[in-house]
Scaffold this active site. Structure first.
Site, PDB file in Angstrom:
ATOM      1  N   ARG A  37      51.033   0.871 -17.921  1.00 17.39           N
ATOM      2  CA  ARG A  37      51.761   1.233 -19.387  1.00 17.39           C
ATOM      3  C   ARG A  37      50.332   1.554 -20.129  1.00 17.39           C
ATOM      4  O   ARG A  37      49.981   2.758 -20.481  1.00 17.39           O
ATOM      5  CB  ARG A  37      52.538   0.046 -19.664  1.00 17.39           C
ATOM      6  CG  ARG A  37      53.406   0.554 -20.978  1.00 17.39           C
ATOM      7  CD  ARG A  37      52.887   0.517 -22.369  1.00 17.39           C
ATOM      8  NE  ARG A  37      52.042  -0.549 -22.646  1.00 17.39           N
ATOM      9  CZ  ARG A  37      51.299  -1.058 -23.694  1.00 17.39           C
ATOM     10  NH1 ARG A  37      50.901   0.140 -24.521  1.00 17.39           N
ATOM     11  NH2 ARG A  37      50.807  -2.064 -23.868  1.00 17.39           N
ATOM     12  N   ASP A  38      49.714   0.633 -20.593  1.00 22.38           N
ATOM     13  CA  ASP A  38      48.594   0.672 -21.651  1.00 22.38           C
ATOM     14  C   ASP A  38      47.491   1.761 -21.018  1.00 22.38           C
ATOM     15  O   ASP A  38      47.020   2.388 -21.704  1.00 22.38           O
ATOM     16  CB  ASP A  38      48.125  -0.662 -21.885  1.00 22.38           C
ATOM     17  CG  ASP A  38      47.263  -0.568 -23.449  1.00 22.38           C
ATOM     18  OD1 ASP A  38      47.159   0.492 -23.833  1.00 22.38           O
ATOM     19  OD2 ASP A  38      46.745  -1.774 -23.733  1.00 22.38           O
ATOM     20  N   HIS A  61      45.484 -10.262 -25.001  1.00 18.67           N
ATOM     21  CA  HIS A  61      45.372  -8.686 -24.679  1.00 18.67           C
ATOM     22  C   HIS A  61      44.097  -8.299 -25.234  1.00 18.67           C
ATOM     23  O   HIS A  61      43.906  -8.249 -26.518  1.00 18.67           O
ATOM     24  CB  HIS A  61      46.410  -7.934 -25.160  1.00 18.67           C
ATOM     25  CG  HIS A  61      46.401  -6.673 -24.862  1.00 18.67           C
ATOM     26  ND1 HIS A  61      47.355  -6.064 -23.809  1.00 18.67           N
ATOM     27  CD2 HIS A  61      45.702  -5.490 -25.307  1.00 18.67           C
ATOM     28  CE1 HIS A  61      47.323  -4.784 -23.981  1.00 18.67           C
ATOM     29  NE2 HIS A  61      46.099  -4.481 -24.922  1.00 18.67           N
ATOM     30  N   HIS A 105      40.699  -5.540 -25.250  1.00 11.81           N
ATOM     31  CA  HIS A 105      39.833  -4.224 -24.843  1.00 11.81           C
ATOM     32  C   HIS A 105      38.371  -4.575 -24.811  1.00 11.81           C
ATOM     33  O   HIS A 105      37.999  -5.502 -25.509  1.00 11.81           O
ATOM     34  CB  HIS A 105      40.395  -3.109 -25.781  1.00 11.81           C
ATOM     35  CG  HIS A 105      41.589  -2.594 -25.532  1.00 11.81           C
ATOM     36  ND1 HIS A 105      42.043  -1.398 -25.093  1.00 11.81           N
ATOM     37  CD2 HIS A 105      42.840  -3.132 -25.907  1.00 11.81           C
ATOM     38  CE1 HIS A 105      43.276  -1.068 -25.231  1.00 11.81           C
ATOM     39  NE2 HIS A 105      43.951  -2.106 -25.439  1.00 11.81           N
ATOM     40  N   CYS A 160      42.327   3.608 -26.924  1.00 13.87           N
ATOM     41  CA  CYS A 160      43.062   3.794 -27.954  1.00 13.87           C
ATOM     42  C   CYS A 160      42.803   5.126 -28.493  1.00 13.87           C
ATOM     43  O   CYS A 160      41.628   5.635 -28.792  1.00 13.87           O
ATOM     44  CB  CYS A 160      42.641   2.627 -29.090  1.00 13.87           C
ATOM     45  SG  CYS A 160      43.667   2.797 -30.586  1.00 13.87           S
ATOM     46  N   ASN A 190      41.383  -1.503 -21.600  1.00 13.78           N
ATOM     47  CA  ASN A 190      41.492  -3.089 -21.379  1.00 13.78           C
ATOM     48  C   ASN A 190      40.464  -3.783 -20.464  1.00 13.78           C
ATOM     49  O   ASN A 190      39.984  -2.840 -19.514  1.00 13.78           O
ATOM     50  CB  ASN A 190      43.008  -3.216 -20.491  1.00 13.78           C
ATOM     51  CG  ASN A 190      44.003  -2.995 -21.401  1.00 13.78           C
ATOM     52  OD1 ASN A 190      44.760  -3.881 -22.112  1.00 13.78           O
ATOM     53  ND2 ASN A 190      44.280  -1.664 -21.843  1.00 13.78           N
TER      54      ASN A 190
END
Lengths: 317, 317
Positions: free
Chosen positions: B20-21, B214, B216, B247, B256
């Site tokens: 996903r991310d 979470h 990064h 991002c 991440n």
């Protein structure tokens, strides 16, 4: 959970070791002119401790053959504390003659690594440090002696290195006359739990003579390890601009923690380093040009400083 | 110095969010067949929580258009806890219909970032989560709701984000019906000091409902931040295999924390994750082939596991 009462150091020193640990591990031979520009640039960016080279035979490390000249240059910069690495008494005599502020005697706590890299047992190195101390005192020299215990978390040849052996050797270095001791994770085996555990005991033993933590970012834990060391009061760390370096026995591995990422972490946490990070990033860009073709490391140069960087510090001040 | 009495978590969960991310932030559209292979590979390597996609319109994120199909596949793997991201009630209805185990509702604590990315204020998102909770309960669904507070350490548009605002919004999400809450450093602005400070208070407020950290690795501090969160008892972390992602508002930034480096750090520290790192590295190699041309991150894949890895754990067991 850990108690919330905590006192991290309010200031910390980043000792630049890129000119020694970094350059000795890569193929490029940087001209003395560029090394001087690097030293001056680091100084202008606020760094006040630099390891400028190593007194080893030029046939072994041609990259560092200009160490005496670099010590002389570095000593012209007011307030700069100039370090060199010395593998033996011969190197130490050169460091004393050059009037370096500090000479680092590396010891490998892994017997196998010690034999492979230095052709001496760790206890031979302790004895050599005793001879270096005697020579230093006989010369009336002010050059400080740092005993650096490397492969303190294991090594690529021997594997496991016992904590008790690391602490025994650190104590032996102090007993033999080291003014300072430090601990290095030469091959990037440490994790934050190990660092905290070992450094807590090391600081108990050596007190203010515990000088420096030296971490490689081989497996991405370099800065986490620095944080763990900060938590037990250690406030001086080796670092290489652009994270250059590595270890001949750890192929593909990245080098020391990168100076600029470390300066950013400390600065963000409100721990004063005296380093101007923008100037450091500009210097990194110059060094990266000189080292074209070499693998560089670090993250901050790409992402840039956060928009919020410096705000918290300004509020706290 | 911090007290030496400490209890880090004995086990931790790495939630894989690369599908996903990670995938939403890169150009490559991975075929469903490869995504299924990734999910199965992560499962075989021991991962038991995976965010498989996001219920957003396919025209916005064509990379994630197969989310419903992936939930259905993932649910065939016994014991796998399947998460999806849902930006609004419409997405939540899809997640409920798909019988996902958990749906994550992202909120951006930065008002400016929230308006730019979600076209809603943070409090609009809280209200939407309330509607999602009502719909979930009305459907008699067992899908858990996680409210994720992002840009919790600042953002690239607005800059500073106040801790009090992060905690207020987290409490509001709980009040609106979130079963779980989590905190994200969306743009990589956090340092270990900030993490410890914010997470300590967040855990006090949310207790067992505090679910996940979470981070990064935009500026190299991802794993240092994980370590700081572990110290206050947090034991679940999002991560992306090969550190993919980033991002859109932080150009050049890495994604991440990488799953494999995180699994290594936790494993090295003796914190059980259930993950077989060698299998994870083999999976990384496959994913890296599928994502040829994309920038990947992480260190362990290059250096390999230390020779000593597993020894300390074996001794402790």
């Amino acid at each position: 959970m850990i108690s919330s009462s905590r006192r991290l150091p309010r200031s910390a020193v980043i000792r630049e070791v890129g000119l020694r640990d970094g350059l000795q591990s890569i193929a490029t031979i940087l001209p003395s002119e560029h090394k001087r520009e690097w030293i001056r640039g680091a100084y202008d960016a606020g760094q006040r401790e630099i390891e400028v080279g190593s007194f080893v035979p030029a046939r072994l490390l041609p990259q560092l053959a200009d160490t005496a000249e670099l010590v002389a240059f570095a000593k012209t910069l007011p307030g700069l504390f100039v370090s060199v690495l010395v593998p033996n008494l011969r190197g130490a005599e050169n460091a004393i003659a050059a009037e370096a502020d500090l000479m680092i005697v590396p010891l490998s706590a892994s017997h196998a690594h010690s034999l492979a890299n230095l052709r001496k047992t760790p206890d031979d190195v302790v004895a050599e440090l005793g001879r270096i101390r005697a020579a230093r005192d006989a010369a009336g020299s002010k050059t400080l002696i740092e005993g650096g215990v490397g492969t303190a978390f294991g090594c690529t040849i021997q594997g496991r290195v016992e904590k008790s052996e690391v602490l025994r050797l650190m104590q032996a270095l102090l007993d033999a006359g080291a003014d300072r001791v430090s601990i290095a994770d030469t091959v990037g085996y440490a994790d934050p739990g190990m660092v905290r555990d070992l450094f807590e005991d090391a600081v108990k033993i050596a007190g203010d003579r515990f000088w420096c933590g030296h971490f490689h970012d081989t497996r991405g834990l370099g800065l986490a390890n620095v944080y763990a060391a900060l938590e037990v009061g250690v406030a001086r760390f080796d670092a290489c601009l652009a994270g250059i370096g590595g270890c001949p026995h750890a192929p593909g591995a990245s080098g020391n923690v990168s100076t600029e990422d470390l300066a950013y972490m400390l600065g963000s946490m409100g721990i004063a380093t005296g380093v101007d990070i923008e100037q450091l990033l500009a210097l990194r860009a110059r060094v990266a040009q000189w080292l074209a073709g070499e693998t560089l490391h670090g993250s901050l140069w790409q992402a840039g400083l956060p928009k919020t960087f410096g705000l918290a510090q300004a509020v706290a001040a």
